[in-house]
Structures are given as C-alpha cells and as structure tokens.
Design a protein around this motif. Sequence first.
Motif, PDB file in Angstrom:
ATOM      1  N   GLU A 189       8.187  66.648  42.384  1.00 56.26           N
ATOM      2  CA  GLU A 189       9.627  66.924  42.391  1.00 56.26           C
ATOM      3  C   GLU A 189      10.133  67.193  43.806  1.00 56.26           C
ATOM      4  O   GLU A 189      11.257  66.833  44.139  1.00 56.26           O
ATOM      5  CB  GLU A 189       9.937  68.135  41.500  1.00 56.26           C
ATOM      6  CG  GLU A 189       9.724  67.871  40.024  1.00 56.26           C
ATOM      7  CD  GLU A 189       9.747  69.139  39.184  1.00 56.26           C
ATOM      8  OE1 GLU A 189       9.907  69.007  37.955  1.00 56.26           O
ATOM      9  OE2 GLU A 189       9.586  70.247  39.722  1.00 56.26           O
ATOM     10  N   ALA A 190       9.307  67.803  44.619  1.00 53.78           N
ATOM     11  CA  ALA A 190       9.731  68.168  45.968  1.00 53.78           C
ATOM     12  C   ALA A 190       9.644  67.004  46.951  1.00 53.78           C
ATOM     13  O   ALA A 190      10.399  66.953  47.916  1.00 53.78           O
ATOM     14  CB  ALA A 190       8.880  69.329  46.486  1.00 53.78           C
ATOM     15  N   ASP A 191       8.741  66.070  46.699  1.00 55.02           N
ATOM     16  CA  ASP A 191       8.520  64.970  47.631  1.00 55.02           C
ATOM     17  C   ASP A 191       8.564  63.642  46.869  1.00 55.02           C
ATOM     18  O   ASP A 191       7.651  63.347  46.082  1.00 55.02           O
ATOM     19  CB  ASP A 191       7.157  65.154  48.319  1.00 55.02           C
ATOM     20  CG  ASP A 191       6.894  64.113  49.379  1.00 55.02           C
ATOM     21  OD1 ASP A 191       7.515  64.198  50.449  1.00 55.02           O
ATOM     22  OD2 ASP A 191       6.072  63.210  49.134  1.00 55.02           O
ATOM     23  N   ASP A 192       9.606  62.869  47.106  1.00 55.14           N
ATOM     24  CA  ASP A 192       9.792  61.612  46.380  1.00 55.14           C
ATOM     25  C   ASP A 192       8.635  60.635  46.588  1.00 55.14           C
ATOM     26  O   ASP A 192       8.206  59.950  45.661  1.00 55.14           O
ATOM     27  CB  ASP A 192      11.104  60.941  46.793  1.00 55.14           C
ATOM     28  CG  ASP A 192      12.329  61.718  46.328  1.00 55.14           C
ATOM     29  OD1 ASP A 192      12.199  62.495  45.361  1.00 55.14           O
ATOM     30  OD2 ASP A 192      13.406  61.541  46.922  1.00 55.14           O
ATOM     31  N   GLU A 193       8.137  60.573  47.812  1.00 51.41           N
ATOM     32  CA  GLU A 193       7.030  59.650  48.101  1.00 51.41           C
ATOM     33  C   GLU A 193       5.785  60.047  47.316  1.00 51.41           C
ATOM     34  O   GLU A 193       5.097  59.209  46.732  1.00 51.41           O
ATOM     35  CB  GLU A 193       6.741  59.642  49.598  1.00 51.41           C
ATOM     36  CG  GLU A 193       5.744  58.591  50.018  1.00 51.41           C
ATOM     37  CD  GLU A 193       5.553  58.527  51.527  1.00 51.41           C
ATOM     38  OE1 GLU A 193       4.469  58.069  51.928  1.00 51.41           O
ATOM     39  OE2 GLU A 193       6.458  58.925  52.278  1.00 51.41           O
ATOM     40  N   TYR A 194       5.498  61.340  47.290  1.00 51.40           N
ATOM     41  CA  TYR A 194       4.359  61.830  46.517  1.00 51.40           C
ATOM     42  C   TYR A 194       4.566  61.521  45.034  1.00 51.40           C
ATOM     43  O   TYR A 194       3.649  61.077  44.342  1.00 51.40           O
ATOM     44  CB  TYR A 194       4.184  63.328  46.738  1.00 51.40           C
ATOM     45  CG  TYR A 194       2.940  63.902  46.115  1.00 51.40           C
ATOM     46  CD1 TYR A 194       1.748  63.963  46.824  1.00 51.40           C
ATOM     47  CD2 TYR A 194       2.945  64.398  44.813  1.00 51.40           C
ATOM     48  CE1 TYR A 194       0.601  64.485  46.266  1.00 51.40           C
ATOM     49  CE2 TYR A 194       1.796  64.920  44.244  1.00 51.40           C
ATOM     50  CZ  TYR A 194       0.639  64.959  44.975  1.00 51.40           C
ATOM     51  OH  TYR A 194      -0.510  65.477  44.401  1.00 51.40           O
ATOM     52  N   GLY A 195       5.794  61.747  44.551  1.00 51.48           N
ATOM     53  CA  GLY A 195       6.099  61.469  43.150  1.00 51.48           C
ATOM     54  C   GLY A 195       5.914  60.006  42.802  1.00 51.48           C
ATOM     55  O   GLY A 195       5.366  59.668  41.741  1.00 51.48           O
TER      56      GLY A 195
END
Length: 194
Positions: A21-27
Amino acid sequence: MAFLKSKAPASAAFKVPTLAEADDEYGAMLERLASLHHELGQTRRKQIEIEKAIAADKSPEIRASVAALLGDKPNSKAVLRANLADLRGRQRDLEAAVSVLTERLRLRQTDAAKKVREAVRPELDRRVRAVIQAMKALDLAHVELMTLHSDLEDVDAAPSAFGPVWPFFLGNARDASRKIQFFLNEVRGAGHVG
C-alpha cells in the motif's frame, strides 16, 4: 461477561499501511509474483493431467518426427508428450521468473518499509507525545507518593502496613536515572518532545 471486554482507544482506528500500500512499485511486484505463482500452479496441474493421460494411452510410442517420415499424423501419445515438454519448459521459465522477482522484492523492501515509516511517523509522534505527557504526570505522582512514603518512615509509621501501594519497580524517586526519567531522556534523545 461484557465487563471483561476492553474498549479500543480512539487512536486504534489508525491503520499501518502494508508495504504494497505504501509503495506502488512494491505492490505491482507483489501482484506479479502472485500471478506467476498462480500460473505455476496451473502449469503443474496440467502436467499431472497429461502424465496421467500418457500413462493411460496404450497406443504405440511413435515420435512425431518419425510419424512425419512415415507420412502419418502424430499419434495422441506423441502430441501429449510434445505438450508435456512445452509445459515443462514453461514451468522452468516461471520458476526462474519467480526467483528473479523474489530477489527484486527483497531489494525493494527497504524502500517500501521506509515509505511505511514515513506514513506512520505523524501518528507515532502523536502517540509518543501522549506517552511522554503521561510519563511526566506519572513521574510527578511517583515522586509525591514516595515522598509520603519517606515521611511515614521518618516518623516510624510503618508505611508497609498500607500494603503494596508503593511502586518500587519504578526505581528510587530521588534518583535522577530512575526508570521514568531514563525513558524520557531516551525519547528526548531520539528527537521527541512532549
């Protein structure tokens, strides 16, 4: 038994965001990894089905290349074996992709965790300030209570007769390094003020 249920504090409504949720790339990487795992599972199931079909097929073993030389169409077993070989190749590719993406996620986790901490920081600061204020009030009350304890001892009035009302676990109220002050000094040193 309703009296045993504790009410959640109003601040409990705050939700710490996940790394995704905090990091779009990670998501996006996490979603892609889930998709790869799903496809890998489907590929394995298809392989099992084909292996069972090959085992059940009693036709003679004739490779597709041999059938072509004979001018025949490949038999069902040869088609199944070709499909199985394709699926095994796809499985190897999927497993390699999962491995690469898992490593990329591991490397990205540091940045994602930093974004979570940045999102949580205001709420953390608010809660730490509340604890600091409560600890200051507790420290003052502790000093006053232990002063009363000392006054009772000074007149030989046996303060222990009151039972376990003296918070000795907090340390000596006259000691500058008592536990409450130690905590307050630590949070001040970390940049928190209350």
